[in-house]
Each structure stands twice: as structure tokens, then as C-alpha cells.
Design a protein around this motif. Structure first.
Motif, PDB file in Angstrom:
ATOM      1  N   CYS A 156     -41.561  38.174  19.061  1.00 31.92           N
ATOM      2  CA  CYS A 156     -41.190  36.761  19.172  1.00 31.92           C
ATOM      3  C   CYS A 156     -42.414  35.910  18.833  1.00 31.92           C
ATOM      4  O   CYS A 156     -43.529  36.208  19.264  1.00 31.92           O
ATOM      5  CB  CYS A 156     -40.718  36.461  20.597  1.00 31.92           C
ATOM      6  N   CYS A 159     -43.496  34.042  22.672  1.00 29.46           N
ATOM      7  CA  CYS A 159     -43.969  34.834  23.815  1.00 29.46           C
ATOM      8  C   CYS A 159     -44.551  36.185  23.381  1.00 29.46           C
ATOM      9  O   CYS A 159     -45.108  36.916  24.190  1.00 29.46           O
ATOM     10  CB  CYS A 159     -42.848  35.027  24.839  1.00 29.46           C
ATOM     11  N   CYS A 179     -37.173  34.462  20.532  1.00 35.50           N
ATOM     12  CA  CYS A 179     -36.138  34.914  21.451  1.00 35.50           C
ATOM     13  C   CYS A 179     -35.407  33.677  21.975  1.00 35.50           C
ATOM     14  O   CYS A 179     -35.878  32.553  21.808  1.00 35.50           O
ATOM     15  CB  CYS A 179     -36.743  35.732  22.589  1.00 35.50           C
ATOM     16  N   CYS A 182     -37.389  31.281  24.312  1.00 40.52           N
ATOM     17  CA  CYS A 182     -38.441  30.537  23.614  1.00 40.52           C
ATOM     18  C   CYS A 182     -37.848  29.505  22.665  1.00 40.52           C
ATOM     19  O   CYS A 182     -38.419  28.432  22.476  1.00 40.52           O
ATOM     20  CB  CYS A 182     -39.363  31.482  22.855  1.00 40.52           C
TER      21      CYS A 182
HETATM   22 ZN    ZN Z   1     -39.985  34.647  23.172  1.00 46.70          ZN
END
Ligand code: ZN
Length: 263
Positions: A156, A159, A179, A182
Motif C-alpha cells: 500500500c 501504510c 488499501c 488509507c
Molecule cells: Zn494502507
């Protein structure tokens, strides 16, 4: 002083067009020099076999003369001709498309040797198999990876968690993969007011990410037979096309033609 005027190099012909009354201008991609323009003097009148070698896709050994302004082809000998591509319309179209993408993407003279090998390997594979789809997608991904513009496809973008089956993965218009958590956080921080807005993002299956990570391996290591359904095919094509256009910032004409033809 000291500059080499007579050059021997191998190269693949990307393009050829009439130049002046008697000449051809040839775009050559060489593993040593990158992309160059060379003039084939008198080639339009020439009946010699050398003129016949100067066809798109042919890999030749060239003897070039370098002046202050351009290269001139002094001699040319064919090294590899993709005969089975020329004999099949489907293959010819696929090959034409990857050569066009290659020509548009190779702007700098970096990584010439790797890029030359990628193009040669991809053409050899197109000449041998009838499974063109994955070969073409793999070519595009490897091209972008070698140029250095393929985004991180393993984690991702926010994160940095490594993708797994539990993730819901979104591709944003900006080219980042995030993701779901996020994506929402990012949307809020961008203050667009819609914290649950995924309108500007496309959902990508985890399996597609896995497939892409397989396809960016060297072609020689891609020996598995891969099954995919139409939806996965569409997603893969969407992603590679998205990354390419993002990089080129314009539409790829021949690919669009292909899409129109294949409906
Ligand atoms: Zn993420």
C-alpha cells in the motif's frame, strides 16, 4: 579528436520512412547507442539486398558513419528476422503495437541493453506462441519497470502493508495503489469532502496484483500456464494501460486501434 566516426553496432529497426528523394530515414534501437536516427542513402533506388534488410522489426548488424549531425548506414547485414510474425496478421499487429509503445517510451538513452533484450525476447515469444495477450502485458510491465516508472505494486502506498488476500485494493487516478482504509483517510486529508468516495478509484483484485508480480519477472522465467477469466483480463489490461498512459501522458494510438478492432 578521438571521437569514433565508424561504428559497428547491432540494432533493431523500429521505424523507416522516406527521406528526401532517394533516401530512407531509419529509427534503430541499439543495445550500445540507444535510439538513433540513421540515413540509408540511395536506399529507395537501391536494388541491393542491403536495402531489403531495412524493414521494421529486423535485427541487423550495422556499420554506421557518424557525422556531427547524424548517422549514415554504410553497411547492413541481417541477423534476425521474425519470419513467423510477418506471416500472421495477429502476430504482426501485436508486434507492431509493442514496437510503437517501445518507440514512444524510450526517450532517454538509459538501460539500452536491457530494453533491447526485452524487445527482442518479446518479439521472439510473439513469433513462437499463440498466447499473445500475456506476452504483450508482460512486455508493457517490464518496459515500465526497466524505465523506472512502474509504481510500487507490492505494498500500500500509504501504510506500506504488503498486499494479502485480506486487503481491498484501490487504484487511484494519481497512480497510487492504496488499501481501503488509507484510501478513505487520503480522501479526507485531500479535503474533497467525501470520506467514503471511491468514485475516482478502481478496485483491483489481489489476484491481479499477484499476476502482475509474476509478469514482471524475466520472460524466460515465465513458464507457467496462467488461467484468467474475462474480468481479470480486463483488470490487467486496464492497469497496464493506465500505467503506460500515465507515463506517456497520451493515448497509444495503435493500441486504441487494436481495442476497436477486437471490439
Ligand atoms: Zn494502507
Amino acid at each position: 579528436m578521438g571521437e569514433q566516426r565508424n561504428i559497428h553496432t547491432q540494432g533493431i529497426i523500429l521505424k523507416k520512412h522516406p527521406f528526401g528523394e532517394n533516401d530512407f530515414s531509419v529509427t534503430i534501437y541499439s543495445p550500445d547507442l540507444g535510439k538513433i536516427q540513421a540515413t540509408a542513402k540511395g536506399a529507395r533506388k537501391m536494388t541491393s539486398s542491403a536495402a531489403g534488410y531495412l524493414e521494421t522489426l529486423n535485427i541487423c548488424n550495422f556499420q554506421l558513419y557518424k557525422s556531427s549531425v547524424r548517422y549514415t548506414i554504410v553497411q547492413c547485414q541481417i541477423q534476425e528476422k521474425f519470419k513467423t510474425i510477418g506471416e500472421d496478421l495477429d502476430r504482426a499487429m501485436m508486434a507492431g503495437m509493442i514496437v510503437e509503445i517501445f518507440n514512444k517510451s524510450t526517450i532517454s538513452s538509459e538501460h539500452c541493453s536491457e530494453l533491447f533484450h526485452l524487445l527482442r525476447q518479446s518479439l521472439r515469444k510473439i513469433g513462437k506462441t499463440s498466447q499473445h495477450f500475456l506476452t504483450v502485458e508482460s512486455f508493457k510491465l517490464n518496459l515500465l519497470r526497466q524505465i523506472g516508472v512502474l509504481p510500487d505494486l507490492e505494498n500500500c502506498a500509504s501504510c506500506h502493508e504488503r498486499w494479502n488476500t485480506g486487503h481491498i485494493i484501490w487504484l487511484e487516478k494519481s497512480g497510487y495503489l492504496r488499501c481501503e482504509n488509507c484510501l478513505y483517510e487520503h480522501a479526507v486529508s485531500e479535503q474533497n469532502g467525501h470520506s467514503r468516495n471511491t468514485k475516482n478509484a478502481k478496485h483491483i483484485e489481489f489476484n491481479i496484483i499477484k499476476l502482475i508480480n509474476y509478469l514482471i519477472r524475466p520472460l524466460s522465467e515465465q513458464t507457467k500456464t496462467i488461467a484468467f477469466n474475462p474480468e481479470q483480463k480486463e483488470q490487467l489490461q486496464y492497469l497496464t494501460r493506465f500505467f503506460l498512459e500515465h507515463f506517456l501522458d497520451r493515448e497509444i494510438v495503435s493500441e486504441k486501434m487494436m481495442m476497436d478492432i477486437s471490439g
